[in-house]
Design an enzyme around this catalytic site. Structure first.
Site, PDB file in Angstrom:
ATOM      1  N   GLY A 228       0.655  -1.168  -0.018  1.00 36.46           N
ATOM      2  CA  GLY A 228      -0.011   0.041  -0.057  1.00 36.46           C
ATOM      3  C   GLY A 228       0.862   1.227  -0.001  1.00 36.46           C
ATOM      4  N   GLY A 229       2.269   1.104   0.130  1.00 39.29           N
ATOM      5  CA  GLY A 229       3.051   2.536   0.069  1.00 39.29           C
ATOM      6  C   GLY A 229       3.173   2.823  -1.473  1.00 39.29           C
ATOM      7  CE  LYS A 307       8.291   6.777   2.278  1.00 37.28           C
ATOM      8  NZ  LYS A 307       8.026   6.707   0.776  1.00 37.28           N
ATOM      9  CE  LYS A 349      17.291   9.634   3.653  1.00 34.38           C
ATOM     10  NZ  LYS A 349      17.117   9.595   2.041  1.00 34.38           N
ATOM     11  CB  VAL A 388      10.872   7.531  -4.515  1.00 34.90           C
ATOM     12  CG1 VAL A 388       9.919   7.293  -5.498  1.00 34.90           C
ATOM     13  CG2 VAL A 388      12.068   6.435  -4.485  1.00 34.90           C
ATOM     14  CB  SER A 392       3.515   8.867   1.051  1.00 34.59           C
ATOM     15  OG  SER A 392       4.472   7.908   1.663  1.00 34.59           O
TER      16      SER A 392
END
Length: 580
Positions: A228-229, A307, A349, A388, A392
């Site tokens: 769902g991300g 994240k 990262k 990205v 979100s």
């Protein structure tokens, strides 16, 4: 008289509104002149004849103009020398756009597209309103070559979904800012811009279709964690194009899973792909094992992770439990279930991490690398990429929200640079890497030069039709404010630890071999992390991470306390190291 009123010099496309009113005025004058001439010549005519004469003059003038306008428009619509446009959205913004485009020498507006059933079959401003599902019909009838989205209230996700559907028909898609930002025809046309974020990259986007790579997923049962991300959802969309047998959506958030399931079922129905929504956490070993075995999973794409750097920095225990232990649970379960391929979605990262989010992802990489080093059926690989665009919580939606509120746009530091890629690129890289992997590789994308965040903010401000307010330009609309680096944030990111990399069959994908822990060291590191998480002592959690990831250089944690905990952890290592 017609010359004096400007009617004889007026272009056909401008004959509307005030021009029609001048035609009425001209007809009234002609009727009055006719009556005066009849009176002077003593020619006996009924008064009504002069009224009819005026009406006939107006009708001849009006309908000849309308007829010629229609004829010329039809010629333009079928000519290849003009850009034939359909406007998606017949609301206020769409109507204003159609009005302004009619003044342009380059555009011919052919129709409105709108999903509102109440507008179906209507004609607005002389343009037919067609349902969005009939785009192909509009293309065939009007030879449309581009669509302009004039629906500022539509969510970004829906605009992306709609854009992808239109682009598959080889249409050029552009967007328009909100109605309140339209200041005039010249400015309006300058505001038209391609939908999406690829224009913000400092390089050409990777737009290859999944040709050879799609074979690896065709007819397979695929599980995507974090479905769902932002990345997970795009992975679902792209994997469907490969026609898998079954797609399992594994997601912790009920709302995100509900939305993903609803969208995937619509996309999967014509392809005959089975969609299975599964609510759960990757840290639940029993549930994960059951799903992998019951659904007979062939391929796992692991995108589930916390994240956001500042949030993980102040929630170390939860972040490490999900990102690192969750990866260990899912990867081991995949191995035990005989899954063919396992792909870990990682981050830049993780390279010499300066924060706990990056350290947790590097720790997760070490777990996967350890499993890949042992002979077994499952092929393990890692995909590492930068920020990205449009995901979100990322910087682009944040800047866009700040710009929409009138500013200021907040920068942590003018010197900060980041590698950027689009959601589509990131997802395509994951799928390509999964098909290319032979075991243990870390794949990265040739992402060109890093982008300065300050330059990105200025591009977004300009794209929204505003200017930057500064000492050199005090009349600008949007101000940029520097707030300072956040906890754990680095000025610059990297894509690999070791120098040297090898190319792959894809010119933009690089394979990197990174150092990793031994089997016993990995087992001990996971044991210490698990014990620290169970005991609820975040200092011990950080110490376990620092031991497993020696290149971890915390940007915001007390070094003395960290070193003290590392000594304590190493002392505990004197115990016998348990086998996995």
């Amino acid at each position: 008289m017609s010359f004096a009123l400007g009617l004889s010099r007026m272009r056909l496309r401008d004959y509307q509104g005030g021009a029609v009113a001048r035609s009425v005025f001209l007809a009234v004058i002609l009727g009055v002149v006719s009556a005066v001439q009849a009176s002077i010549s003593h020619f006996a005519t009924p008064p009504g004849m002069h009224v009819v004469f005026g009406l006939l003059c107006f009708s001849a003038f009006f309908f000849s103009r309308v007829g010629l306008t229609w004829l010329v428009t039809e010629i333009y619509r079928h000519s290849r020398n003009f850009k034939r446009v359909a406007i998606y959205g017949a609301g206020r913004t769409g109507m204003a756009l159609a009005h302004e485009l009619r003044k342009s020498e380059d555009f011919v507006v052919c129709a409105f597209l709108d999903d509102n059933a109440a507008l179906r079959g209507m004609t607005l401003n002389g343009l037919p309103v067609l349902p969005g599902a009939q785009v192909a019909r509009a293309m065939e009838r009007y030879k449309i070559d581009r669509v302009i989205l004039a629906m500022p209230s539509l969510s970004r996700d829906k605009q992306t979904f709609l854009t992808r559907r239109l682009e598959k028909l080889n249409l050029q898609v552009q967007s328009l800012p909100a109605f309140t930002q339209l200041h005039g025809s010249s400015e309006l046309l300058e505001m038209l811009k391609p939908v999406g974020t690829a224009a913000l990259l400092s390089r050409d986007p990777v737009s290859d279709e999944l040709s050879a790579g799609s074979v690896a997923y065709a007819g397979r049962n695929v599980l995507i964690s974090g479905a769902g991300g932002s990345i997970g959802l795009e992975l679902c969309r792209q994997i469907l194009a490969c026609r898998p047998k079954k797609l399992v959506l594994f997601e912790l958030s009920e709302l995100a899973l509900y939305k993903a399931d609803a969208e995937m079922r619509v996309l999967a129905e014509p392809l005959g792909v089975e969609i299975v929504p599964v609510l759960g956490s990757v840290t639940d070993a029993v549930h994960v094992a059951q799903v992998l075995n019951e659904q007979k999973i062939d391929i796992v794409l692991h995108a589930a992770a916390y994240k956001h750097v500042p949030l993980v920095e102040v929630n170390a225990r939860v972040g490490l439990a999900n990102n690192t232990l969750g990866t260990a649970v899912l990867a081991r379960a995949a191995r035990d279930a005989g899954v063919q391929r396992f792909v870990l979605v990682s981050s830049d990262k993780a390279v010499r991490p300066g924060n706990l989010m990056g350290a947790s992802k590097r720790f997760a990489e070490l777990v996967v690398q350890d499993l890949a080093a042992r002979p077994q059926k499952t092929v393990f690989s890692i995909v590492r990429f930068g920020n990205v665009l449009g995901s979100s919580g990322s910087v682009v939606p944040l800047f866009q929200e700040q710009i929409s509120r009138g500013g200021p746009v907040t920068l942590t530091d003018e010197r900060v640079t980041r590698y950027f890629m689009t959601i589509q690129e990131a997802s395509r890289l994951v799928l390509l890497a999964g098909s290319l992997a032979e075991g243990g590789e870390v794949f990265v994308l040739d992402m060109g030069k890093p982008v300065r965040i300050g330059d990105l903010a200025r591009k977004l401000i300009a794209a929204a039709g505003y200017s930057v307010r500064s000492a050199a330009n005090p009349e600008g609309e949007i101000e940029i404010v520097t707030t300072g680096l956040r906890p754990g944030e680095k000025l610059h990111e990297e894509l690999m630890v070791r120098k040297g990399a090898t190319t792959t069959t894809h010119p933009k994908i690089i394979s990197v071999r990174e150092d990793h822990l031994s089997e016993l060291e990995t087992a001990a590191a996971l044991r210490d992390l698990r014990e620290a998480i169970e005991q609820g002592v975040e200092a011990d959690v950080i110490a376990a991470v620092a031991w497993a990831v020696p290149e971890y250089a915390p940007q915001s944690l007390p070094v003395e306390a960290l070193q003290c905990q590392v000594v304590r952890t190493r002392r505990n290592r004197n115990r016998d190291l348990p086998a996995e």
